[in-house]
Design a protein around this motif. Structure first.
Motif, short mmCIF file in Angstrom:
data_model
loop_
_atom_site.label_atom_id
_atom_site.label_comp_id
_atom_site.label_asym_id
_atom_site.label_seq_id
_atom_site.Cartn_x
_atom_site.Cartn_y
_atom_site.Cartn_z
N CYS A 134 4.08 0.12 -6.24
CA CYS A 134 4.32 1.11 -7.28
C CYS A 134 4.19 0.46 -8.66
O CYS A 134 3.59 1.04 -9.58
CB CYS A 134 5.72 1.71 -7.08
N GLY A 135 4.73 -0.74 -8.79
CA GLY A 135 4.63 -1.46 -10.06
C GLY A 135 3.20 -1.83 -10.41
O GLY A 135 2.80 -1.77 -11.57
N LEU A 136 2.42 -2.20 -9.42
CA LEU A 136 1.01 -2.52 -9.64
C LEU A 136 0.26 -1.31 -10.19
O LEU A 136 -0.49 -1.42 -11.16
CB LEU A 136 0.37 -2.99 -8.33
N LEU A 137 0.50 -0.16 -9.59
CA LEU A 137 -0.16 1.06 -10.07
C LEU A 137 0.30 1.38 -11.49
O LEU A 137 -0.52 1.74 -12.34
CB LEU A 137 0.13 2.22 -9.12
N SER A 138 1.58 1.23 -11.75
CA SER A 138 2.11 1.49 -13.10
C SER A 138 1.54 0.51 -14.12
O SER A 138 1.27 0.88 -15.26
CB SER A 138 3.63 1.39 -13.11
N ALA A 139 1.35 -0.73 -13.71
CA ALA A 139 0.80 -1.74 -14.62
C ALA A 139 -0.66 -1.46 -14.95
O ALA A 139 -1.12 -1.79 -16.04
CB ALA A 139 0.94 -3.14 -14.01
N LEU A 140 -1.39 -0.86 -14.03
CA LEU A 140 -2.80 -0.55 -14.27
C LEU A 140 -3.01 0.73 -15.08
O LEU A 140 -4.05 0.91 -15.70
CB LEU A 140 -3.54 -0.43 -12.94
N THR A 141 -2.02 1.60 -15.07
CA THR A 141 -2.16 2.90 -15.74
C THR A 141 -2.44 2.79 -17.23
O THR A 141 -3.24 3.58 -17.75
CB THR A 141 -0.92 3.77 -15.46
N PRO A 142 -1.85 1.85 -17.99
CA PRO A 142 -2.16 1.77 -19.42
C PRO A 142 -3.58 1.28 -19.73
O PRO A 142 -4.06 1.45 -20.86
CB PRO A 142 -1.13 0.78 -19.97
N VAL A 143 -4.25 0.69 -18.77
CA VAL A 143 -5.62 0.21 -18.99
C VAL A 143 -6.55 1.43 -18.93
O VAL A 143 -6.61 2.11 -17.91
CB VAL A 143 -6.02 -0.83 -17.92
N PRO A 144 -7.27 1.73 -20.03
CA PRO A 144 -8.03 2.98 -20.10
C PRO A 144 -8.98 3.24 -18.92
O PRO A 144 -8.98 4.33 -18.36
CB PRO A 144 -8.81 2.85 -21.41
N HIS A 145 -9.80 2.27 -18.55
CA HIS A 145 -10.74 2.49 -17.45
C HIS A 145 -10.00 2.68 -16.13
O HIS A 145 -10.37 3.52 -15.32
CB HIS A 145 -11.74 1.34 -17.34
N ALA A 146 -8.97 1.90 -15.92
CA ALA A 146 -8.18 2.02 -14.69
C ALA A 146 -7.45 3.36 -14.65
O ALA A 146 -7.37 3.99 -13.60
CB ALA A 146 -7.18 0.87 -14.59
N ALA A 147 -6.94 3.80 -15.80
CA ALA A 147 -6.21 5.07 -15.86
C ALA A 147 -7.10 6.24 -15.47
O ALA A 147 -6.68 7.14 -14.75
CB ALA A 147 -5.62 5.28 -17.26
N ARG A 148 -8.34 6.23 -15.95
CA ARG A 148 -9.27 7.31 -15.58
C ARG A 148 -9.55 7.32 -14.09
O ARG A 148 -9.61 8.37 -13.45
CB ARG A 148 -10.56 7.20 -16.38
N LEU A 149 -9.73 6.13 -13.52
CA LEU A 149 -9.97 6.02 -12.09
C LEU A 149 -8.74 6.46 -11.29
O LEU A 149 -8.86 7.24 -10.34
CB LEU A 149 -10.36 4.59 -11.73
N ILE A 150 -7.58 6.00 -11.69
CA ILE A 150 -6.34 6.36 -11.00
C ILE A 150 -6.12 7.86 -11.05
O ILE A 150 -5.73 8.48 -10.04
CB ILE A 150 -5.14 5.59 -11.61
N PRO B 91 0.81 -1.23 0.00
CA PRO B 91 0.00 0.00 0.00
C PRO B 91 0.84 1.27 0.00
O PRO B 91 0.44 2.27 -0.61
CB PRO B 91 -0.82 -0.10 1.29
N LEU B 92 1.99 1.25 0.65
CA LEU B 92 2.83 2.45 0.66
C LEU B 92 3.30 2.79 -0.75
O LEU B 92 3.30 3.96 -1.14
CB LEU B 92 4.03 2.29 1.60
N GLY B 93 3.69 1.79 -1.52
CA GLY B 93 4.10 2.04 -2.91
C GLY B 93 2.98 2.64 -3.73
O GLY B 93 3.19 3.58 -4.50
N VAL B 94 1.76 2.15 -3.55
CA VAL B 94 0.60 2.69 -4.26
C VAL B 94 0.30 4.11 -3.80
O VAL B 94 0.13 5.03 -4.60
CB VAL B 94 -0.64 1.78 -4.06
N LEU B 95 0.22 4.30 -2.49
CA LEU B 95 -0.16 5.61 -1.94
C LEU B 95 0.86 6.69 -2.25
O LEU B 95 0.50 7.82 -2.59
CB LEU B 95 -0.39 5.51 -0.42
#
Length: 178
Positions: free
Chosen positions: A156-172, A95-99
């Protein structure tokens, strides 16, 4: 029984003060929104929980100990370290990497990892000091530090991996402080 510093009267006001600073900072920069405040709240609760679980108990009347200084630190990698401890430290720091990646969106991944490493190092040094000087219940361990950083890297890698996914990117993007 030894007198000890109570946990909640220390970590709760600290978390509230940091939360107030985060809200003030977002308001000042025009970033104030419910999703970003949720990230700030999660970060404050997360850090307060980590501090409460890794630094306490802190004793006001240190129990007498005659152990040498090196009894409170383990600098030998992986020797006697259990897989369950490694997995727990990884999971606790994801969670720290994501936050941090959400709260510091202009930072590169290595700067986010450096911040997580500094936080983990601060915990380990504090554990050493509290164990050595205040009779605390934890020891500083290089393995904890390493697996904490691995956990933050995975987050941090999990968040980066989700960023290219269009729906996830909008949410992020709704939660990022940018």
């Amino acid at each position: 029984m030894f007198a000890e510093v109570p946990v909640l009267p220390v970590v709760v006001p600290l978390a509230v003060a940091v939360m107030a600073f985060f809200v003030w900072h977002m308001q000042r920069r025009g970033l104030l929104s419910f999703p970003r405040v949720a990230v700030a709240l999660a970060l404050c609760v997360y850090v307060a929980g980590i501090l409460a679980n890794t630094l306490f108990p802190i004793y006001l009347d240190k129990p007498s100990r005659s152990a040498p200084w090196h009894a409170y630190i383990d600098v030998t990698p992986l020797v006697g370290y259990e897989v369950a401890d490694a997995v727990m430290n990884i999971c606790v720091f994801v969670p720290l990497g994501v936050l941090l990646a959400l709260a510091l969106p202009r930072w590169t991944w290595w700067r986010v990892l450096a911040a997580a490493a500094m936080f983990s190092l601060g915990i380990e040094l504090s554990q050493y000091v509290t164990a050595h000087l205040l009779g605390g219940g934890h020891i500083a361990d290089i393995n904890d530090f390493v697996f904490n950083v691995v956990g933050a890297a995975l987050g941090c890698g999990l968040l980066s991996a989700l960023t290219p996914v269009p729906h996830a990117a909008r949410l992020i993007d709704r939660f990022r402080w940018a």
